[in-house]
Design a protein around this motif. Structure first.
Motif, PDB file in Angstrom:
ATOM      1  N   LEU A 100       7.293   9.946 -15.176  1.00  0.00           N
ATOM      2  CA  LEU A 100       7.921   9.711 -13.872  1.00  0.00           C
ATOM      3  C   LEU A 100       7.001   8.908 -12.956  1.00  0.00           C
ATOM      4  O   LEU A 100       7.461   7.994 -12.247  1.00  0.00           O
ATOM      5  N   ALA A 101       5.698   9.241 -12.948  1.00  0.00           N
ATOM      6  CA  ALA A 101       4.756   8.499 -12.106  1.00  0.00           C
ATOM      7  C   ALA A 101       4.674   7.043 -12.545  1.00  0.00           C
ATOM      8  O   ALA A 101       4.622   6.132 -11.711  1.00  0.00           O
ATOM      9  N   GLY A 102       4.685   6.816 -13.873  1.00  0.00           N
ATOM     10  CA  GLY A 102       4.659   5.449 -14.380  1.00  0.00           C
ATOM     11  C   GLY A 102       5.898   4.662 -13.984  1.00  0.00           C
ATOM     12  O   GLY A 102       5.814   3.473 -13.614  1.00  0.00           O
ATOM     13  N   ILE A 103       7.070   5.317 -14.046  1.00  0.00           N
ATOM     14  CA  ILE A 103       8.316   4.655 -13.652  1.00  0.00           C
ATOM     15  C   ILE A 103       8.272   4.280 -12.173  1.00  0.00           C
ATOM     16  O   ILE A 103       8.619   3.150 -11.785  1.00  0.00           O
ATOM     17  N   LEU A 104       7.847   5.218 -11.321  1.00  0.00           N
ATOM     18  CA  LEU A 104       7.791   4.952  -9.880  1.00  0.00           C
ATOM     19  C   LEU A 104       6.783   3.845  -9.573  1.00  0.00           C
ATOM     20  O   LEU A 104       7.052   2.958  -8.742  1.00  0.00           O
ATOM     21  N   LEU A 105       5.641   3.872 -10.244  1.00  0.00           N
ATOM     22  CA  LEU A 105       4.622   2.846 -10.039  1.00  0.00           C
ATOM     23  C   LEU A 105       5.142   1.465 -10.424  1.00  0.00           C
ATOM     24  O   LEU A 105       5.022   0.488  -9.652  1.00  0.00           O
ATOM     25  N   LEU A 106       5.752   1.365 -11.601  1.00  0.00           N
ATOM     26  CA  LEU A 106       6.285   0.074 -12.052  1.00  0.00           C
ATOM     27  C   LEU A 106       7.395  -0.418 -11.138  1.00  0.00           C
ATOM     28  O   LEU A 106       7.499  -1.622 -10.855  1.00  0.00           O
ATOM     29  N   PHE A 107       8.218   0.499 -10.649  1.00  0.00           N
ATOM     30  CA  PHE A 107       9.301   0.109  -9.752  1.00  0.00           C
ATOM     31  C   PHE A 107       8.750  -0.544  -8.495  1.00  0.00           C
ATOM     32  O   PHE A 107       9.223  -1.615  -8.070  1.00  0.00           O
ATOM     33  N   VAL A 108       7.763   0.087  -7.871  1.00  0.00           N
ATOM     34  CA  VAL A 108       7.208  -0.464  -6.630  1.00  0.00           C
ATOM     35  C   VAL A 108       6.542  -1.811  -6.890  1.00  0.00           C
ATOM     36  O   VAL A 108       6.666  -2.745  -6.085  1.00  0.00           O
ATOM     37  N   ILE A 109       5.868  -1.941  -8.042  1.00  0.00           N
ATOM     38  CA  ILE A 109       5.234  -3.225  -8.366  1.00  0.00           C
ATOM     39  C   ILE A 109       6.284  -4.318  -8.547  1.00  0.00           C
ATOM     40  O   ILE A 109       6.147  -5.438  -8.025  1.00  0.00           O
ATOM     41  N   LEU A 110       7.387  -3.999  -9.253  1.00  0.00           N
ATOM     42  CA  LEU A 110       8.379  -5.016  -9.600  1.00  0.00           C
ATOM     43  C   LEU A 110       9.263  -5.421  -8.422  1.00  0.00           C
ATOM     44  O   LEU A 110       9.593  -6.599  -8.272  1.00  0.00           O
ATOM     45  N   VAL A 111       9.653  -4.446  -7.600  1.00  0.00           N
ATOM     46  CA  VAL A 111      10.553  -4.789  -6.490  1.00  0.00           C
ATOM     47  C   VAL A 111       9.783  -5.086  -5.205  1.00  0.00           C
ATOM     48  O   VAL A 111      10.348  -5.602  -4.239  1.00  0.00           O
ATOM     49  N   GLY A 112       8.499  -4.726  -5.175  1.00  0.00           N
ATOM     50  CA  GLY A 112       7.684  -5.044  -4.010  1.00  0.00           C
ATOM     51  C   GLY A 112       7.113  -6.452  -4.135  1.00  0.00           C
ATOM     52  O   GLY A 112       7.569  -7.262  -4.948  1.00  0.00           O
ATOM     53  N   PRO A 113       6.090  -6.767  -3.357  1.00  0.00           N
ATOM     54  CA  PRO A 113       5.451  -8.095  -3.441  1.00  0.00           C
ATOM     55  C   PRO A 113       4.574  -8.187  -4.689  1.00  0.00           C
ATOM     56  O   PRO A 113       3.349  -8.046  -4.625  1.00  0.00           O
ATOM     57  N   THR A 114       5.216  -8.424  -5.845  1.00  0.00           N
ATOM     58  CA  THR A 114       4.563  -8.274  -7.146  1.00  0.00           C
ATOM     59  C   THR A 114       3.263  -9.059  -7.266  1.00  0.00           C
ATOM     60  O   THR A 114       2.202  -8.501  -7.560  1.00  0.00           O
ATOM     61  N   MET A 115       3.329 -10.371  -7.064  1.00  0.00           N
ATOM     62  CA  MET A 115       2.144 -11.200  -7.263  1.00  0.00           C
ATOM     63  C   MET A 115       1.050 -10.861  -6.254  1.00  0.00           C
ATOM     64  O   MET A 115      -0.135 -10.896  -6.577  1.00  0.00           O
ATOM     65  N   THR A 116       1.465 -10.507  -5.056  1.00  0.00           N
ATOM     66  CA  THR A 116       0.480 -10.121  -4.033  1.00  0.00           C
ATOM     67  C   THR A 116      -0.257  -8.863  -4.463  1.00  0.00           C
ATOM     68  O   THR A 116      -1.487  -8.781  -4.358  1.00  0.00           O
ATOM     69  N   LEU A 117       0.484  -7.870  -4.971  1.00  0.00           N
ATOM     70  CA  LEU A 117      -0.136  -6.622  -5.393  1.00  0.00           C
ATOM     71  C   LEU A 117      -1.068  -6.833  -6.582  1.00  0.00           C
ATOM     72  O   LEU A 117      -2.149  -6.236  -6.649  1.00  0.00           O
TER      73      LEU A 117
END
Length: 558
Positions: free
Chosen positions: A321-338
């Motif tokens: 679950l933590a991995g899913i939430l982490l990947l979600f924020v990376i993908l839908v957030g400012p991906t390249m910036t992060l």
């Protein structure tokens, strides 16, 4: 998930396995459980260490009763206690943290790293995946959820002395500074955050875990904190010297856990109110207490299922679950910036680690005393719990492999987590300034329980991701409570790992009761006060334990 051993031969067996291959076994006349008493209470037979269980149990029961009976009177006492300890002993906590890091790094690069936990021919009980899952679920689960957004944004946006190294950067009077100043503020905020979740806390865990594992699996001593000190005190560790050490370990573990459970319950309550639109539920102590009761009941079920059926399965669920939430924020957030900021943040962390680790001549009291001193005391109070749990699942690893995995890899993962959640939240503040939800919950109104949900609310599928976050907090709560009861029960049973399950039920119940009593009697400040007050004396114990650890490793064949 076992690599090479049968399920009946791993850490859940009824006795500690003998060393495999060459090992320096300590010759002592003490036998595990020889000081235990076996009273019968109704249908339940107990197997408890006298006087460790008796003193610890009576003090905890009395503490809960008195805190609930004198709620009004104890609240200002807790507040004053936390302030006094963090403002007067911040230098001690910082120096102690530095020593733990240096000890771990010294062992890592020295020939002592070739020693294998469990004997020269021992093989691991768990695969890397199962091992890592239990490491993270037990180590910092609730804390990462609670502070992942709160801490970076708070450092970024507060110019009144809480910034690392007194940097007046970021947001001033609700307005953003110029871009260069904003970037400097972001780097300092992330460096200050990763410092609290990187090498230092994991070094505290590693020192305790490695010490317990070495003296139990290599030297044949009971799996209890007093065994670490055999090279220093000899046979006296089986007397009152050892009793005091184990009792301090019980109190540190119990109150450190209670602090985490209080944070988790407050955040879960706030998240439920946020998702379902129920106003005021996050500020309700009653709701948080009800949640503690419900989740403690879930922990009881996990206790009854045992280490492999309970904690390990829940830990693996949490990791997914933590991995899913982490990947979600990376993908839908400012991906390249992060992605780019991750390397920038690590660089800032290593650039600032020496100034942040310096206890002398600093003026950033808000950061150094309000955050660092509390964190170090909290991690130290957690160290018997996390250390013993890590020790129980780490047999068969080499010392170098152990320190690398327990110290370096979690630091990187913590940096990824903080960069993702904190970085995404800071980007929201930069884009929308005081109009962002995170600004409102962290800077303007300071409702820390809602900081994570405020960040998720500005991303797609907010209701779903917020629900996943609540589930994560609850399951982290359950695994922490279950694992903590396992550790406290082992200590108070004189090192026995096959004590009657009713004893673990007692401890898991009182972990919940202590958290509830402290929330009622003073809120999160009361929880923090008890974590700091138990972490202080136990820090002295751990510093002495570093000497015993090195002496023990030097006697082992490599």
């Amino acid at each position: 998930m076992s690599d090479s051993n049968d399920e009946s031969d791993n850490v859940t067996s009824e006795a500690l396995p003998a060393p495999e291959g060459a090992s320096e076994i300590i010759d002592t006349e003490y036998e595990i459980g020889e000081q235990n008493i076996t009273p019968q209470i109704g249908p339940f037979g107990l197997d408890i260490h006298n006087p460790v269980f008796v003193i610890s149990g009576l003090v905890v029961v009395a503490f809960v009763i008195l805190t609930l009976a004198f709620q009004t009177q104890v609240e200002p006492v807790f507040t004053a206690l936390r302030g006094f300890l963090t403002s007067n002993f911040d230098w001690f906590f910082i120096i102690a943290g530095n020593i733990f890091v240096l000890v771990c790094l010294g062992i890592l690069v020295s020939p002592l790293g070739k020693v294998r936990i469990g004997g020269a021919d021992a093989t691991p009980d768990y695969s890397y995946l199962g091992w890592f899952a239990m490491l993270f679920a037990a180590g910092m689960g609730i804390g990462l959820m609670f502070f992942g957004v709160l801490e970076p944004v708070y450092y970024f946006g507060t110019p009144w002395g809480d910034q690392p190294l007194m940097r007046d950067l970021g947001i001033v009077d609700g307005e953003l500074a110029d871009p260069a100043t904003v970037e400097a503020a972001r780097r300092m905020a992330m460096a200050g955050t990763i410092y609290h979740w990187g090498l230092h806390p994991w070094a505290m865990y590693a020192v305790v875990a490695l010490s317990l594992a070495l003296f139990a699996y290599n030297k044949g001593l009971p799996l209890t904190v007093r065994s670490i000190f055999y090279p220093i005190f000899g046979e006296r560790v089986w007397g009152w010297t050892g009793h005091v050490i184990d009792i301090l370990a019980v109190f540190a573990t119990l109150f450190g856990l209670a602090t985490s459970l209080g944070f988790g319950a407050s955040q879960a309550a706030a998240g439920i109110g946020f998702v379902f639109g129920i106003e005021g539920i996050g500020e309700s102590v009653t709701v948080a207490v009800i949640l503690i009761v419900v989740i403690t009941a879930m922990a009881l079920v996990s206790v009854l299922r045992g280490l492999d059926g309970g904690v390990k399965r829940l830990s693996e669920l949490n990791m997914i679950l933590a991995g899913i939430l982490l990947l979600f924020v990376i993908l839908v957030g400012p991906t390249m910036t992060l992605v780019s900021q991750f390397f920038s943040n690590l660089g800032a962390y290593f650039q600032q680690i020496l100034p942040l680790s310096n206890p002398i001549g600093r003026e950033d009291d808000g950061y150094r005393q309000g955050w660092t001193a509390f964190y170090w005391a909290w991690w130290i109070s957690w160290s018997p719990f996390v250390g013993m749990f890590i020790a129980r699942v780490s047999r068969g690893r080499s010392v170098r492999e152990f320190i690398t995995c327990v110290l370096l890899i979690p630091t990187i993962v913590s940096a990824i987590w903080m960069t993702t959640f904190g970085g995404a939240a800071i980007e929201q503040v930069i884009a929308r300034a005081s109009e962002s939800a995170v600004f409102g919950y962290v800077i303007e109104a300071y409702v820390p329980e809602l900081s994570l949900f405020g960040m998720l609310s500005e991303l797609p599928l907010a209701a779903i991701t917020s629900t996943i976050a609540i589930i994560l907090v609850i399951v982290f709560f359950v695994t922490s409570s279950d694992s903590g009861s396992l550790v406290i029960d082992t200590i108070t049973a004189g090192g026995k790992i096959d004590a009657p399950v009713v004893q673990r039920i007692f401890w898991v119940t009182f972990e919940g009761l202590v958290a509830a009593a402290l929330l009622i009697g003073g809120g999160l400040v009361a929880l923090q006060a008890m974590a700091v007050s138990t972490g202080l004396p136990f820090a002295l114990v751990l510093l002495l334990g570093c000497v015993a650890l090195i002496k023990g490793l030097m006697a082992e064949p490599r």
